[in-house]
Scaffold this motif. Structure first.
Motif, PDB file in Angstrom:
ATOM      1  N   TRP A  39       0.805  -1.223   0.000  1.00 43.58           N
ATOM      2  CA  TRP A  39       0.000   0.000   0.000  1.00 43.58           C
ATOM      3  C   TRP A  39       0.841   1.278   0.000  1.00 43.58           C
ATOM      4  CZ3 TRP A  39      -3.198  -1.746   4.915  1.00 43.58           C
ATOM      5  CH2 TRP A  39      -3.619  -3.069   4.733  1.00 43.58           C
ATOM      6  N   GLY A  56       4.759   3.882  10.040  1.00 41.83           N
ATOM      7  CA  GLY A  56       3.377   4.051  10.483  1.00 41.83           C
ATOM      8  C   GLY A  56       3.196   3.796  11.975  1.00 41.83           C
ATOM      9  N   SER A  57       3.717   2.688  12.451  1.00 38.71           N
ATOM     10  CA  SER A  57       3.532   2.342  13.866  1.00 38.71           C
ATOM     11  C   SER A  57       4.112   3.419  14.780  1.00 38.71           C
ATOM     12  CB  SER A  57       4.202   1.010  14.181  1.00 38.71           C
ATOM     13  OG  SER A  57       3.735   0.011  13.310  1.00 38.71           O
ATOM     14  N   ILE A  99       1.806   6.242  15.172  1.00 38.42           N
ATOM     15  CA  ILE A  99       0.713   5.923  16.102  1.00 38.42           C
ATOM     16  C   ILE A  99       1.184   6.105  17.550  1.00 38.42           C
ATOM     17  CG2 ILE A  99      -0.804   4.054  16.942  1.00 38.42           C
ATOM     18  CD1 ILE A  99      -1.577   5.171  14.137  1.00 38.42           C
TER      19      ILE A  99
HETATM   20  C1  LIG Z   1      -4.002   1.888   9.165  1.00 35.13           C
HETATM   21  C2  LIG Z   1      -2.591   1.509   9.473  1.00 35.13           C
HETATM   22  N1  LIG Z   1      -1.993   2.069  10.530  1.00 35.13           N
HETATM   23  C3  LIG Z   1      -0.717   1.793  10.847  1.00 35.13           C
HETATM   24  C4  LIG Z   1       0.022   0.909  10.100  1.00 35.13           C
HETATM   25  C5  LIG Z   1       1.436   0.585  10.483  1.00 35.13           C
HETATM   26  O1  LIG Z   1       2.339   1.117   9.577  1.00 35.13           O
HETATM   27  P1  LIG Z   1       3.815   0.485   9.475  1.00 35.13           P
HETATM   28  O2  LIG Z   1       3.658  -0.855   8.866  1.00 35.13           O
HETATM   29  O3  LIG Z   1       4.571   1.435   8.617  1.00 35.13           O
HETATM   30  O4  LIG Z   1       4.350   0.415  10.863  1.00 35.13           O
HETATM   31  C6  LIG Z   1      -0.577   0.296   8.989  1.00 35.13           C
HETATM   32  C7  LIG Z   1       0.165  -0.678   8.185  1.00 35.13           C
HETATM   33  O5  LIG Z   1      -0.355  -1.411   7.387  1.00 35.13           O
HETATM   34  C8  LIG Z   1      -1.921   0.598   8.677  1.00 35.13           C
HETATM   35  O6  LIG Z   1      -2.551   0.020   7.651  1.00 35.13           O
END
Ligand SMILES: Cc1ncc(COP(=O)(O)O)c(C=O)c1O
Length: 454
Positions: free
Chosen positions: A58, A117-118, A121
């Motif tokens: 994605w 992403g994490s 968050i």
């Molecule tokens: C909605 C959403 N939030 C957070 C994440 C986490 O991102 P990352 O994989 O870069 O840590 C993802 C990953 O697929 C996600 O889809």
């Protein structure tokens, strides 16, 4: 082609531990060694090419080895690759912050950088909590999350996740999260239709807020699409009403647009469709067009000001990552934003989405094991069910999606499943003809599998 083990595959399996994989599966299904990528295609070491229908987890927006983005990266690499981001700054981060503030909903004026992403968050959860501590609301130390939510896999992010596959084993380590049933339009408990509903399922959240709002710091959601749950889609009215509840109960709203941001839902950001400004917006993935890890958390002046004081008051947000605000990633992200603007990408997405929806609905809706074909923007999902009428799912152990995924690879299509849901989230450079080809190959793979399925 997939089962022939090459030297690189053998060497990979000696040392590499792959993500989100049972490594034993690789015994008869070794990793495909990708040598290059161009546009929507990935090329393996044997010269096979695969349509990247999932934008490589994605992230990819404008195709692999995109000339404009590659050039921007090369130029930045010749100027400055990285610099500590505390007490130092650089042009790419400044320009990117300005651009993101301009593009995101009104009121999100401050940009905090992280690198995946994490981590974004974690930043949003920590900021929300610390904000409330500094506003003398020490009871607000819990988060409210929806069933089937996915926000990443660090411990904080897992704590607000609702997909058991990822967080069940870690339960003893996780935060004490308040959970509410989320929207489920395919199996709607109110027998409503998403096109005309007023989100009666928001009552599940409202009940929790009424009871526990004094303890809740923030609600975290994936706007419009719960992606990892199987591309579960819900209408903007849910978000609009949720924002009103957050204001009513003095609870922050964290919009996790990591998967859905940057045009995926047909608008630049999903929150736009509900006309809301969250207190925190987390962005990553498409931010760099799939080139480099980077994430940001945008927030309001109100949040920022609660941290702004003399150092010895200890109100600062003392959170950092070594690669925070990496100049290469910021420069690449700036180029991605330029492409959006200069090439009218949102309009293009809307036209291509309409085309994809029409073709895919025609092809998939009539198939015996397809419970639903749903689509928001350029994200399409095929939900496979054992019984079309009762919507009874296939048992997870059948791993139907995974088996179709393997057949699709043989046909030159990368269509990674989410349980028994197959989905399309292609790069925006995919042409209409290529959209048709992607759908045709997915259909062939599904038909081939079910022809033999008992
Ligand atoms: C909605 C959403 N939030 C957070 C994440 C986490 O991102 P990352 O994989 O870069 O840590 C993802 C990953 O697929 C996600 O889809």
């Amino acid at each position: 082609m997939i089962s022939t083990i090459s030297n690189l595959q053998e060497r990979d399996l000696k040392h590499v531990w792959h993500p989100c994989s049972q490594m034993k599966d690789y015994e008869d299904f070794p990793p495909i060694v990708i040598k290059s990528g161009k546009g929507i295609y990935l090329y393996d070491e044997n010269g096979n090419r695969y349509i990247d229908a999932v934008s490589s987890w994605w992230v990819n927006l404008f195709g692999h080895s995109n000339e404009r983005i590659s050039n921007a990266l090369a130029h930045q690499a010749s100027q400055l690759e990285h610099v500590i981001f505390a007490n130092f700054t650089h042009e790419p981060a400044i320009l990117l912050s300005e651009k993101l503030v301009q593009l995101t909903p009104e009121g999100l004026n401050k940009v905090f950088f992280a690198d995946n992403g994490s981590s974004a968050i974690e930043v949003a959860l920590k900021m929300s909590f610390q904000y409330h501590m500094q506003k003398n609301k020490p009871k607000k130390k819990r988060f409210l999350a929806l069933s089937d939510a996915y926000h990443g896999e660090t411990l904080g992010a897992l704590s607000v996740g609702g997909v058991g596959l990822y967080n069940e084993v870690f339960q003893p380590l996780l935060l004490d999260t308040v959970r509410a049933q989320g929207p489920d339009c395919f199996r709607c408990p109110f027998k409503d239709k998403p096109e005309r509903c007023n989100a009666p399922c928001l009552s599940f959240v409202e009940e929790k807020l009424e009871l526990l709002h004094e303890e809740i710091s923030a609600i975290i959601i994936e706007p419009l699409i719960q992606a990892a749950a199987g591309m579960k889609m819900y209408p903007p009215v849910y978000l609009k009403r949720l924002k009103a509840l957050c204001l009513q109960y003095d609870v922050h709203l964290i919009a996790d647009e990591i998967a859905v941001g940057f045009g995926r839902t047909g608008t630049m950001f999903a929150c736009e469709q509900a006309g809301i400004t969250p207190d925190f917006m987390c962005l990553s993935k498409g931010l760099t067009g799939g080139y480099l890890p980077l994430s940001v958390v945008l927030t309001t002046d109100e949040v920022y000001e609660a941290f702004y004081d003399d150092y010895d008051t200890m109100k600062a947000f003392l959170h950092s990552h070594s690669y925070t605000g990496n100049p290469l990633a910021c420069r690449v992200a700036l180029e991605v934003m330029k492409i959006f603007e200069e090439d009218n990408i949102i309009e293009e997405i809307q036209a291509k989405s309409a085309y994809m929806k029409q073709i895919a609905s025609n092809v998939f809706c009539g198939l015996p094991y397809v419970g639903e074909y749903r689509q928001t923007g350029m994200v399409g999902a095929i939900e496979l069910v054992r019984d079309k009428v009762t919507k009874e799912p296939f048992p997870g152990c059948d791993r139907i999606g995974y088996q179709i995924y393997k057949i699709a690879l043989e046909k030159g299509l990368l269509l990674r499943p989410l349980g028994n849901i197959l989905y399309f989230m292609p790069p925006y450079v995919m042409t209409k003809d290529e959209i048709s080809l992607m759908i045709e190959r997915a259909n062939d793979a599904i038909q081939e599998f079910f022809a033999k399925y008992k």
